[in-house]
Design a protein around this motif. Sequence first.
Motif, PDB file in Angstrom:
ATOM      1  N   SER A   5     -35.963 -47.643  -6.518  1.00 31.64           N
ATOM      2  CA  SER A   5     -34.900 -46.648  -6.364  1.00 31.64           C
ATOM      3  C   SER A   5     -35.466 -45.353  -5.816  1.00 31.64           C
ATOM      4  N   ARG A   6     -34.731 -44.751  -4.901  1.00 30.99           N
ATOM      5  CA  ARG A   6     -35.093 -43.455  -4.334  1.00 30.99           C
ATOM      6  C   ARG A   6     -33.807 -42.681  -4.068  1.00 30.99           C
ATOM      7  N   LYS A   7     -33.897 -41.364  -4.192  1.00 30.36           N
ATOM      8  CA  LYS A   7     -32.791 -40.490  -3.806  1.00 30.36           C
ATOM      9  C   LYS A   7     -33.274 -39.621  -2.656  1.00 30.36           C
ATOM     10  N   PHE A   8     -32.411 -39.454  -1.665  1.00 31.68           N
ATOM     11  CA  PHE A   8     -32.734 -38.577  -0.549  1.00 31.68           C
ATOM     12  C   PHE A   8     -31.436 -38.102   0.081  1.00 31.68           C
ATOM     13  N   THR A   9     -31.548 -37.203   1.015  1.00 29.36           N
ATOM     14  CA  THR A   9     -30.376 -36.592   1.630  1.00 29.36           C
ATOM     15  C   THR A   9     -30.248 -37.045   3.079  1.00 29.36           C
ATOM     16  N   ILE A  10     -29.040 -37.481   3.436  1.00 28.53           N
ATOM     17  CA  ILE A  10     -28.714 -37.846   4.809  1.00 28.53           C
ATOM     18  C   ILE A  10     -27.469 -37.077   5.190  1.00 28.53           C
ATOM     19  N   ASP A  11     -27.549 -36.366   6.292  1.00 28.59           N
ATOM     20  CA  ASP A  11     -26.415 -35.574   6.781  1.00 28.59           C
ATOM     21  C   ASP A  11     -25.837 -34.674   5.699  1.00 28.59           C
ATOM     22  N   GLY A  12     -26.719 -34.080   4.889  1.00 27.02           N
ATOM     23  CA  GLY A  12     -26.307 -33.131   3.865  1.00 27.02           C
ATOM     24  C   GLY A  12     -25.760 -33.750   2.593  1.00 27.02           C
ATOM     25  N   GLU A  13     -25.752 -35.066   2.491  1.00 27.59           N
ATOM     26  CA  GLU A  13     -25.235 -35.728   1.297  1.00 27.59           C
ATOM     27  C   GLU A  13     -26.352 -36.502   0.618  1.00 27.59           C
ATOM     28  N   GLN A  14     -26.357 -36.432  -0.729  1.00 25.06           N
ATOM     29  CA  GLN A  14     -27.389 -37.139  -1.481  1.00 25.06           C
ATOM     30  C   GLN A  14     -27.039 -38.622  -1.583  1.00 25.06           C
ATOM     31  N   ILE A  15     -28.021 -39.449  -1.273  1.00 28.14           N
ATOM     32  CA  ILE A  15     -27.863 -40.903  -1.281  1.00 28.14           C
ATOM     33  C   ILE A  15     -28.811 -41.479  -2.325  1.00 28.14           C
ATOM     34  N   SER A  16     -28.315 -42.434  -3.082  1.00 28.91           N
ATOM     35  CA  SER A  16     -29.144 -43.180  -4.019  1.00 28.91           C
ATOM     36  C   SER A  16     -29.383 -44.544  -3.404  1.00 28.91           C
ATOM     37  N   LEU A  17     -30.628 -44.820  -3.047  1.00 29.05           N
ATOM     38  CA  LEU A  17     -30.990 -46.078  -2.397  1.00 29.05           C
ATOM     39  C   LEU A  17     -31.678 -46.978  -3.409  1.00 29.05           C
ATOM     40  N   GLN A  18     -31.195 -48.195  -3.523  1.00 27.01           N
ATOM     41  CA  GLN A  18     -31.845 -49.198  -4.362  1.00 27.01           C
ATOM     42  C   GLN A  18     -32.222 -50.361  -3.457  1.00 27.01           C
ATOM     43  N   VAL A  19     -33.495 -50.706  -3.466  1.00 35.35           N
ATOM     44  CA  VAL A  19     -33.994 -51.809  -2.653  1.00 35.35           C
ATOM     45  C   VAL A  19     -34.416 -52.925  -3.594  1.00 35.35           C
ATOM     46  N   GLN A  20     -33.783 -54.075  -3.440  1.00 32.03           N
ATOM     47  CA  GLN A  20     -34.149 -55.248  -4.223  1.00 32.03           C
ATOM     48  C   GLN A  20     -35.087 -56.079  -3.364  1.00 32.03           C
ATOM     49  N   ASP A  21     -36.350 -56.094  -3.737  1.00 34.85           N
ATOM     50  CA  ASP A  21     -37.342 -56.904  -3.040  1.00 34.85           C
ATOM     51  C   ASP A  21     -37.175 -58.328  -3.537  1.00 34.85           C
ATOM     52  N   THR A  22     -36.561 -59.160  -2.724  1.00 36.77           N
ATOM     53  CA  THR A  22     -36.207 -60.508  -3.165  1.00 36.77           C
ATOM     54  C   THR A  22     -37.415 -61.432  -3.179  1.00 36.77           C
ATOM     55  N   PRO A  23     -37.404 -62.381  -4.085  1.00 37.62           N
ATOM     56  CA  PRO A  23     -38.475 -63.382  -4.118  1.00 37.62           C
ATOM     57  C   PRO A  23     -38.472 -64.218  -2.839  1.00 37.62           C
ATOM     58  N   PHE A  24     -39.500 -64.963  -2.667  1.00 36.43           N
ATOM     59  CA  PHE A  24     -39.698 -65.779  -1.484  1.00 36.43           C
ATOM     60  C   PHE A  24     -38.504 -66.682  -1.200  1.00 36.43           C
ATOM     61  N   VAL A  25     -38.066 -66.689   0.039  1.00 36.88           N
ATOM     62  CA  VAL A  25     -37.000 -67.567   0.516  1.00 36.88           C
ATOM     63  C   VAL A  25     -37.630 -68.465   1.577  1.00 36.88           C
ATOM     64  N   SER A  26     -37.324 -69.756   1.543  1.00 34.90           N
ATOM     65  CA  SER A  26     -37.926 -70.662   2.515  1.00 34.90           C
ATOM     66  C   SER A  26     -36.899 -71.650   3.038  1.00 34.90           C
TER      67      SER A  26
END
Length: 183
Positions: A5-26
Amino acid sequence: GALYSRKFTIDGEQISLQVQDTPFVSLEDDTDSICCQEQINRSIYWADGFVFVYSITDYESYRVIRPLHQHIRKIHPNANIPLLLMANKGDLLRARQVSSKEGLQLASELGGTYYEVSARENCEGVHEAFQQLCQEVSRIIGSCNGEKRRGLHLVRPKSPNMQDLKRRLKQALTSKGKSATTL
């Protein structure tokens, strides 16, 4: 798969970004079907955007993108969910197995944006790609006028700090902040 999870600002608005690093897909036995865990389906269900990453030095990692995208379309058949196709290891051109042309063609076919990057040598390229995806997600979520884009029938993936994330998300939503989630 870890949840970042990270919070940052884009175009003056605060965004909460959650990145789910998925397990291996084959791919299953050289077919065009994918083998993935239920956790991936839960992640796909709650995501507001997707980042498909493959290595330009590994053609098999490229081959799994199209079936994974088809799997996502089964879960979200009519959704307008932004996606980013990221070709990594751009610094290893001598070992290239996937051309830039193939990457661009696949991104066009999937309706996404293409970036060729080297996470090791140029993290700014990765940052720029994620920032563009977040802007697209923010634009789409903003166009929903506060309405729920889709119902959540599956439980979001659990992580040790999920309660804290829920609390911060509620705070962001009550302060008219926008929230974006990415896979």
